[in-house]
Design an enzyme around this catalytic site. Structure first.
Site, short mmCIF file in Angstrom:
data_model
loop_
_atom_site.label_atom_id
_atom_site.label_comp_id
_atom_site.label_asym_id
_atom_site.label_seq_id
_atom_site.Cartn_x
_atom_site.Cartn_y
_atom_site.Cartn_z
N LEU A 181 0.63 -1.18 -0.02
CA LEU A 181 -0.22 -0.07 -0.07
C LEU A 181 0.84 1.29 0.01
O LEU A 181 1.62 1.34 1.10
CB LEU A 181 -0.90 -0.03 1.15
CG LEU A 181 -1.96 1.29 1.45
CD1 LEU A 181 -2.74 1.17 0.17
CD2 LEU A 181 -2.57 1.12 2.78
N ASP A 182 0.55 2.18 -0.95
CA ASP A 182 1.34 3.55 -1.11
C ASP A 182 2.79 3.42 -1.04
O ASP A 182 3.54 4.13 -0.79
CB ASP A 182 0.88 4.33 -0.08
CG ASP A 182 -0.61 4.73 -0.19
OD1 ASP A 182 -0.96 4.90 -1.42
OD2 ASP A 182 -1.31 5.09 0.61
N GLU A 183 3.41 2.11 -1.37
CA GLU A 183 4.73 2.04 -1.39
C GLU A 183 5.20 1.47 -2.81
O GLU A 183 6.45 1.08 -2.90
CB GLU A 183 5.23 0.99 -0.41
CG GLU A 183 4.93 1.61 1.02
CD GLU A 183 5.55 0.68 2.10
OE1 GLU A 183 6.35 -0.16 1.76
OE2 GLU A 183 5.35 0.93 3.16
#
Length: 284
Positions: free
Chosen positions: A227-229
């Protein structure tokens, strides 16, 4: 973008002769190189290259792939050849915040983004009028924890059915499942405020205001199961002051988010972004 009708991207272990081998084959076909970018990653020893070129009339993808077959095999290259004359198709996913969606549509309308929006998908009805006014098919796909798998199957069906080259999460406030993120790896770009991971969850600008931040910003990245990485494509920040209210921060943040997402989409469409492990090589 340079006056070119093809873009070739390649990566391989760095060694002498790579550029010469590729450009010699292109020259033999009468191709004219309009733009050339190279990068040597010293940490991994890999070489990355982007060539934009104009090919003579009658020289198409098959001829180019045949001519490049020998250097590709010799240097064990990973390559991609893009016909830039074909207008790319987008599926844009949005929830209630519409600022990044409107900015993308505007940049397409004025020609800065060379793309066509094949569909707008949303888990809310708010963007329906925007889609209808622009003459774009709108798909209202509400989602709950129990219907997520079914909803994402429909999303994938829309992406495949429209022949979309890229899915843009224009403030789509739902986390894509690991399954969908994996199936569309390298084809989905997301935008988020760069307070993450410091200010996760709801009302990040209010959290930032309470903590007295001095810089806000946004990050556009490829979507992965982390997530979001995912690999970062583009970022921007702006200085803020103690005199600004949460609404001021929100306004500044929306402006930055819109610009950053549009630039990331443009670089992807022009084949300027190459994956390099968990990072990207971006030829701006």
């Amino acid at each position: 973008m340079s006056a070119a009708n093809f873009v070739l991207t390649l990566s391989c272990i760095d060694r002498p002769g790579i550029v010469a081998a590729v450009t010699t084959e292109l020259a033999a076909l009468g191709a004219n190189i309009a733009e050339s970018n190279q990068f040597w990653d010293r940490e991994t020893g890999r070489f990355f290259m982007r060539l934009a070129f104009a090919a003579p009339e009658g020289v198409g993808g098959e001829s180019l792939e045949k001519a490049l077959k020998a250097p590709i095999a010799r240097f064990e290259m990973q390559t991609a050849l893009f016909d830039q004359r074909r207008r790319k198709r987008l599926v844009i996913m949005v929830s209630k915040f519409d600022h990044t969606l409107l900015h993308l549509l505007y940049q397409i309308r004025v020609g800065w983004l060379d793309a066509e929006v094949a569909a707008i998908v949303s888990n809310h009805e708010d963007a329906r009028k925007i889609a209808e006014d622009a003459g774009i098919p709108f798909h209202y796909l509400p989602v709950t924890r129990d219907t997520k798998a079914e909803q994402e199957a429909r999303v994938l069906e829309i992406v495949r059915g429209t022949g979309a080259d890229l899915v843009v999460l224009a403030r789509y406030m739902q986390v894509l499942s690991d399954t969908l993120s994996t199936r569309l790896f390298g084809q989905v770009i997301n935008i988020h405020h760069s307070f993450l991971p410091s200010f996760k969850g709801a009302r990040p600008y209010h959290q930032a205001h309470e903590r007295g931040v001095k810089i806000i910003g946004a990050t556009a990245h490829y979507v992965t199961p982390d997530l979001d990485e995912g690999p970062i494509i583009e970022q921007e920040t702006a200085r803020v002051t103690h005199a600004m209210s949460p609404d001021d921060l929100i306004a500044a943040g929306r402006d930055i988010e819109s610009r950053v997402l549009a630039r990331a989409v443009k670089m992807h469409l022009e084949s300027r972004v190459m994956l390099n492990g968990k990072k990207t090589v971006v030829f701006g």
